[in-house]
Scaffold this motif. Structure first.
Motif, mmCIF file in Angstrom:
data_model
loop_
_atom_site.group_PDB
_atom_site.id
_atom_site.type_symbol
_atom_site.label_atom_id
_atom_site.label_comp_id
_atom_site.label_asym_id
_atom_site.label_seq_id
_atom_site.Cartn_x
_atom_site.Cartn_y
_atom_site.Cartn_z
ATOM 1 N N PRO A 43 10.725 -15.301 -2.803
ATOM 2 C CA PRO A 43 10.943 -16.265 -1.718
ATOM 3 C C PRO A 43 9.616 -16.595 -1.049
ATOM 4 O O PRO A 43 8.714 -15.773 -1.027
ATOM 5 N N GLU A 44 9.508 -17.802 -0.523
ATOM 6 C CA GLU A 44 8.245 -18.228 0.080
ATOM 7 C C GLU A 44 8.031 -17.478 1.393
ATOM 8 O O GLU A 44 8.714 -17.711 2.380
ATOM 9 N N GLN A 45 7.112 -16.530 1.348
ATOM 10 C CA GLN A 45 6.825 -15.736 2.531
ATOM 11 C C GLN A 45 5.404 -15.190 2.464
ATOM 12 O O GLN A 45 4.749 -15.283 1.435
ATOM 13 N N GLU A 46 4.983 -14.630 3.565
ATOM 14 C CA GLU A 46 3.637 -14.094 3.684
ATOM 15 C C GLU A 46 3.725 -12.688 4.273
ATOM 16 O O GLU A 46 4.547 -12.416 5.131
ATOM 17 N N LYS A 47 2.883 -11.794 3.763
ATOM 18 C CA LYS A 47 2.770 -10.453 4.333
ATOM 19 C C LYS A 47 1.328 -10.261 4.760
ATOM 20 O O LYS A 47 0.409 -10.647 4.046
ATOM 21 N N ILE A 48 1.152 -9.662 5.930
ATOM 22 C CA ILE A 48 -0.196 -9.351 6.393
ATOM 23 C C ILE A 48 -0.245 -7.880 6.784
ATOM 24 O O ILE A 48 0.738 -7.318 7.267
ATOM 25 N N PHE A 49 -1.379 -7.265 6.504
ATOM 26 C CA PHE A 49 -1.597 -5.860 6.836
ATOM 27 C C PHE A 49 -2.978 -5.744 7.461
ATOM 28 O O PHE A 49 -3.944 -6.302 6.945
ATOM 29 N N GLU A 50 -3.071 -5.009 8.551
ATOM 30 C CA GLU A 50 -4.333 -4.868 9.258
ATOM 31 C C GLU A 50 -5.364 -4.185 8.358
ATOM 32 O O GLU A 50 -5.113 -3.122 7.800
ATOM 33 N N ARG A 51 -6.514 -4.795 8.230
ATOM 34 C CA ARG A 51 -7.549 -4.292 7.311
ATOM 35 C C ARG A 51 -8.046 -2.914 7.713
ATOM 36 O O ARG A 51 -8.253 -2.052 6.867
ATOM 37 N N PHE A 52 -8.234 -2.671 9.001
ATOM 38 C CA PHE A 52 -8.753 -1.387 9.467
ATOM 39 C C PHE A 52 -7.815 -0.240 9.102
ATOM 40 O O PHE A 52 -8.251 0.822 8.676
ATOM 41 N N LYS A 53 -6.503 -0.437 9.244
ATOM 42 C CA LYS A 53 -5.535 0.626 8.985
ATOM 43 C C LYS A 53 -5.227 0.819 7.504
ATOM 44 O O LYS A 53 -4.943 1.922 7.064
ATOM 45 N N PHE A 54 -5.248 -0.261 6.709
ATOM 46 C CA PHE A 54 -4.758 -0.188 5.333
ATOM 47 C C PHE A 54 -5.847 -0.235 4.263
ATOM 48 O O PHE A 54 -5.527 -0.185 3.074
ATOM 49 N N SER A 55 -7.120 -0.313 4.617
ATOM 50 C CA SER A 55 -8.174 -0.483 3.610
ATOM 51 C C SER A 55 -8.286 0.696 2.646
ATOM 52 O O SER A 55 -8.673 0.530 1.502
ATOM 53 N N THR A 56 -7.927 1.902 3.079
ATOM 54 C CA THR A 56 -8.023 3.063 2.185
ATOM 55 C C THR A 56 -6.682 3.421 1.544
ATOM 56 O O THR A 56 -6.601 4.397 0.812
ATOM 57 N N THR A 57 -5.645 2.633 1.795
ATOM 58 C CA THR A 57 -4.334 2.873 1.186
ATOM 59 C C THR A 57 -4.439 2.741 -0.326
ATOM 60 O O THR A 57 -5.082 1.828 -0.836
ATOM 61 N N LYS A 58 -3.812 3.664 -1.047
ATOM 62 C CA LYS A 58 -3.862 3.653 -2.508
ATOM 63 C C LYS A 58 -2.739 2.784 -3.072
ATOM 64 O O LYS A 58 -1.600 2.833 -2.609
ATOM 65 N N ILE A 59 -3.084 1.967 -4.068
ATOM 66 C CA ILE A 59 -2.104 1.191 -4.817
ATOM 67 C C ILE A 59 -2.215 1.592 -6.274
ATOM 68 O O ILE A 59 -3.246 2.084 -6.724
ATOM 69 N N LYS A 60 -1.142 1.398 -7.022
ATOM 70 C CA LYS A 60 -1.113 1.815 -8.427
ATOM 71 C C LYS A 60 -1.566 0.680 -9.332
ATOM 72 O O LYS A 60 -1.217 -0.473 -9.119
ATOM 73 N N LEU A 61 -2.332 1.036 -10.348
ATOM 74 C CA LEU A 61 -2.784 0.101 -11.368
ATOM 75 C C LEU A 61 -2.291 0.632 -12.698
ATOM 76 O O LEU A 61 -2.692 1.705 -13.135
ATOM 77 N N ASN A 62 -1.373 -0.111 -13.320
ATOM 78 C CA ASN A 62 -0.778 0.310 -14.587
ATOM 79 C C ASN A 62 -0.820 -0.848 -15.560
ATOM 80 O O ASN A 62 -0.176 -1.871 -15.331
ATOM 81 N N ASN A 63 -1.584 -0.715 -16.653
ATOM 82 C CA ASN A 63 -1.721 -1.761 -17.664
ATOM 83 C C ASN A 63 -2.145 -3.097 -17.073
ATOM 84 O O ASN A 63 -1.625 -4.152 -17.432
ATOM 85 N N GLY A 64 -3.074 -3.079 -16.149
ATOM 86 C CA GLY A 64 -3.596 -4.304 -15.558
ATOM 87 C C GLY A 64 -2.721 -4.901 -14.472
ATOM 88 O O GLY A 64 -3.006 -5.977 -13.975
ATOM 89 N N LYS A 65 -1.621 -4.239 -14.102
ATOM 90 C CA LYS A 65 -0.710 -4.747 -13.064
ATOM 91 C C LYS A 65 -0.765 -3.824 -11.865
ATOM 92 O O LYS A 65 -0.744 -2.606 -12.019
ATOM 93 N N TYR A 66 -0.820 -4.421 -10.686
ATOM 94 C CA TYR A 66 -0.894 -3.677 -9.451
ATOM 95 C C TYR A 66 0.494 -3.544 -8.834
ATOM 96 O O TYR A 66 1.292 -4.460 -8.889
ATOM 97 N N LYS A 67 0.754 -2.384 -8.228
ATOM 98 C CA LYS A 67 2.037 -2.145 -7.570
ATOM 99 C C LYS A 67 1.793 -1.316 -6.314
ATOM 100 O O LYS A 67 1.030 -0.370 -6.319
ATOM 101 N N TRP A 68 2.525 -1.702 -5.258
ATOM 102 C CA TRP A 68 2.413 -0.979 -4.003
ATOM 103 C C TRP A 68 3.782 -0.653 -3.494
ATOM 104 O O TRP A 68 4.619 -1.440 -3.302
#
Length: 72
Positions: free
Chosen positions: A47-72
């Motif tokens: 659906p057409e939407q936007e998510k924003i996350f504060e850079r200071f709080k989330f910059s070190t958050t880990k996301i998964k990289l699996n076969n070239g695809k990112y998932k959080w």
């Protein structure tokens, strides 16, 4: 499966956030109650939407990289 920091996500890259595919649009300064702050900006077409996350709080958050695809 590897993990990378959210701040290392390339601009324009697609990422799965909660089952929806978002495109990382980059950083944007937005006015808040505490003054101007920088945010990570993600946009989804369906659906057409936007998510924003504060850079200071989330910059070190880990996301998964699996076969070239990112998932959080």
């Amino acid at each position: 499966m590897a993990e990378v920091k959210l701040s290392e996500l390339p601009f324009g890259e697609e990422i799965d956030i909660g089952g929806h595919i978002y495109t990382f649009e980059g950083f944007e300064k937005r006015k808040t109650n505490f003054g101007n702050q920088q945010f990570f900006v993600f946009k989804c077409k369906k659906p057409e939407q936007e998510k924003i996350f504060e850079r200071f709080k989330f910059s070190t958050t880990k996301i998964k990289l699996n076969n070239g695809k990112y998932k959080w």
